[in-house]
Scaffold this active site. Structure first.
Site, mmCIF file in Angstrom:
data_model
loop_
_atom_site.group_PDB
_atom_site.id
_atom_site.type_symbol
_atom_site.label_atom_id
_atom_site.label_comp_id
_atom_site.label_asym_id
_atom_site.label_seq_id
_atom_site.Cartn_x
_atom_site.Cartn_y
_atom_site.Cartn_z
ATOM 1 N N THR A 1 3.185 0.417 8.341
ATOM 2 C CA THR A 1 2.884 1.143 6.481
ATOM 3 C C THR A 1 1.774 1.058 6.879
ATOM 4 O OG1 THR A 1 3.814 -0.313 5.632
ATOM 5 C CG2 THR A 1 5.136 1.357 6.248
ATOM 6 N N LYS B 1 6.580 -5.722 10.366
ATOM 7 C CA LYS B 1 5.508 -5.156 9.877
ATOM 8 C C LYS B 1 5.873 -5.495 8.073
ATOM 9 C CE LYS B 1 6.936 -2.946 6.427
ATOM 10 N NZ LYS B 1 6.434 -2.024 5.192
ATOM 11 N N GLU C 1 -2.157 -6.510 2.086
ATOM 12 C CA GLU C 1 -3.102 -5.913 1.540
ATOM 13 C C GLU C 1 -4.057 -6.134 0.969
ATOM 14 O OE1 GLU C 1 -0.446 -3.070 -0.777
ATOM 15 O OE2 GLU C 1 1.115 -2.204 1.004
ATOM 16 N N THR D 1 8.377 -6.490 1.739
ATOM 17 C CA THR D 1 8.600 -5.687 2.455
ATOM 18 C C THR D 1 8.219 -5.853 3.883
ATOM 19 O OG1 THR D 1 7.844 -4.605 0.090
ATOM 20 C CG2 THR D 1 7.476 -3.906 2.838
ATOM 21 N N SER E 1 3.209 4.392 -2.532
ATOM 22 C CA SER E 1 3.656 3.736 -1.465
ATOM 23 C C SER E 1 5.324 2.952 -1.824
ATOM 24 C CB SER E 1 2.890 2.760 -0.723
ATOM 25 O OG SER E 1 2.233 1.456 -1.500
ATOM 26 N N ASN F 1 -2.727 -0.083 -3.438
ATOM 27 C CA ASN F 1 -1.504 -0.131 -4.959
ATOM 28 C C ASN F 1 -1.726 0.883 -5.723
ATOM 29 O OD1 ASN F 1 0.252 -1.953 -3.274
ATOM 30 N ND2 ASN F 1 -1.542 -2.863 -3.513
#
Lengths: 389, 389
Positions: free
Chosen positions: B148, B171, B262, B182, B389, B384
């Site tokens: 993602t 992932k 991220e 996640t 997302s 974010n």
């Protein structure tokens, strides 16, 4: 107008040289009585700064005559030497004011782990003792002297039906979390009340105001909220009457703390309804308020209800019973999620106002709880990474 | 080389048109046996996506032959219609592969609250079924198709002393929190083991790897870690031998998740020692790892031990008994705090490496626990907040 608006109080703020910038950094508040009633609540953090340890025992008898507050250093994690610094501060203020050191409370705020420049602080206390003034405008310097990363001084007042006045000053702009924030608050009133009443009124007020602010889930080592009552009005209000005014001032100051939180671009009010208990409602509200993904979405003006629902789902079932298929979520009045799924389109939500209202209905009971927080912004990261604080 | 390196597996990844970008978005993994042993662990979030609800019951018998994974949509908070979509996906894959739908697991990842484009997904399954391949390089497209916000595909392998092979793809790049992140993970092995062994080995491995990653304290609705065992090696390794290899692959993938989190600029390893219990050590480590103030300080290359100590102090005493005056804190090997106060100068700490090691000694016992997290950066906020997302 704040802490010297009630009769019986003097205050001032001076630049003692604790901050290298030369800004005001030392405040002194004196209760001239006739009563010396005092109550205080302190951080629930197990790591308590020296001034917290001092003030906890000094206020235990329900009495205090003065409060010394400094910014420019937290005096936390400074060991026995740091505690001795606080003790000397109280003793020096007591000498200057003709009091017992046990009647002097001390509050500090700033960087953890460094000793205070005690000589500068003590001479600042002397200067402040000579500059004390009464009257409705004497307290502006005090409110200014306790600022750290605050962008504005925070003051509030209220008057009850019977004529009792309550005033308050606060500082705090981050590390805001339940029980409590990185905040120092002094509340004053000219009500004629005993220590037990003052304590009950203060605890009731903080439980629904400062304890419901959660800017970044970080609980500080120095949080202190003090209530001083002079009795100078000669009025003994009903307990509910005084509680209402103290709560009003506390709520006003708490709201100002949220509005001035470091780097925030939105104030976020999370309201959880239809919970089995208030505790359950607050647990869900706090989990949502602490979700960095929710907070970043609010910064991006994105009413991302999936992140809100996912945060609610992290609360253990034994803490907050609810069924996912009963959840509904509204953002700024638009019900974007109903029965656990998508409802009205997220594009209908106007996220541009400073205040964001997130309402969650758990469909499980009748209790409600709310938490105030802020969004997670570039400026928050900048303010908390670019320098030590 | 990853999930098709163990014998008995085929895999592929295709662009099914679920993502509007045209990127790979659908992976298919097939266990050709002879055995069909399977185990899985799922998110502890009470809000579970449709594929989680499906796969939980499908794997309950300890058997599975195939896994369909899609990016581009989480299929969470989509109600009975979303569950029907997952069911259709499993049935369609079963038809294409000549299996029972009960032997097909499904994983999805992406935005919460939106239906999947089911026609595109189903025709993607058909395409994937025709493109399945075995051999050590057949899995690269599968690893790519589940990405993602990941910047790189994540793969790992290990081989045991007796010649059993374990492979894995993962992932995940945010919403990383204990139990779980996640993350979607498929682990394969050609070991000849029963379902009870596979389950025990998988749970032991995740408990000390994926469950100790806490990038942002946010727990997702879709987390799934699946272990498939084909038995194609004909080898039944000792339980410890297989557990070691599965743990090695899981740890490798978990470390890759942290490294690709991220917007992170530091990987932060928080190690808490001398705790009364492992649970106490983990509670303190997690509180530090979740402190936005600690994480922002690391981003700013500031070894701000005061924030670390303040975070430790937020853990209730009944969870982690320790005395503040016994605390010591080292950052990247420099003991900046000893006995609860300042020790070596913070300027001695080199914060420039990507990996930051925070070690806390509670002085209360002999147990240790560790958590991996990331710093809080401008890029985290950007990724974010700038899009849903």
């Amino acid at each position: 107008m704040s802490i010297t608006r009630p009769r019986g109080f003097r205050a001032t703020g001076v630049a003692a040289g604790i901050k290298s910038t030369g800004a005001h950094d030392l405040a002194l508040v004196v209760n001239d009585g006739p009563r010396d009633t005092a109550a205080a609540v302190f951080t629930a953090n197990r790591v308590k700064a020296a001034p917290v340890l001092w003030s906890q025992q000094a206020v235990a008898d329900g009495r205090a005559r003065a409060v010394v507050l400094n910014s420019g250093g937290a005096n936390a994690c400074t060991g026995p030497d740091g505690f001795a610094d606080t003790h000397r501060t109280a003793e020096h203020a007591a000498e200057e004011l003709g009091l017992s050191s046990q009647d002097v409370l001390v509050c500090s705020t700033g960087l953890i782990g460094e000793r205070l420049p005690i000589d500068a602080l003590l001479s600042g206390v002397t200067t402040a003792a000579g500059a004390l003034a009464a009257g409705p405008d004497a307290d502006a310097d005090a409110a200014r002297a306790i600022m750290t990363t605050d962008s504005v001084p925070k003051t509030a007042t209220a008057t009850t039906a019977s004529g009792v006045v309550v005033g308050g000053i606060a500082k705090g702009a981050g590390m805001l979390a339940p029980q409590l924030a990185t905040m120092l608050v002094v509340l004053t009133t000219d009500a004629d009340v005993d220590a037990a009443t003052a304590d009950a009124v203060l605890r009731a007020a903080t439980a629904t105001t400062f304890d419901r602010v959660d800017s970044d889930a970080c609980m500080s080592t120095n949080d202190t909220v003090i209530l001083l009552a002079s009795g100078a009005s000669g009025i003994t209000p009903g307990a509910d009457e005084l509680a209402g005014a103290v709560r009003e001032v506390a709520a006003d100051l708490a709201r100002q703390l949220v509005a001035d939180a470091e780097g925030a671009s939105h104030d976020v009010h999370v309201v959880v309804r239809a919970a089995t208990t208030e505790r359950a409602a607050l647990a869900v509200a706090r989990e949502i308020a602490r979700s960095n993904l929710v907070k970043a979405a609010v910064f991006g003006n994105d009413p991302n209800w999936g992140r809100i629902v996912a945060a609610a789902g992290c609360v253990p079932e034994e803490v907050a019973p609810f069924a996912v298929e009963d959840l509904s979520v509204s953002v700024n009045g638009v019900e974007v999620c109903r029965a656990g799924g998508a409802h009205r389109d997220r594009s209908e939500v106007d996220m541009t106002p400073r205040e964001t209202l997130i309402e969650v209905d758990l469909g499980a009971g009748t209790a409600t709880g709310d938490i105030w927080t802020n969004d997670l912004t570039h400026d928050y990261v900048e303010e908390n990474s670019a320098y030590s604080s």
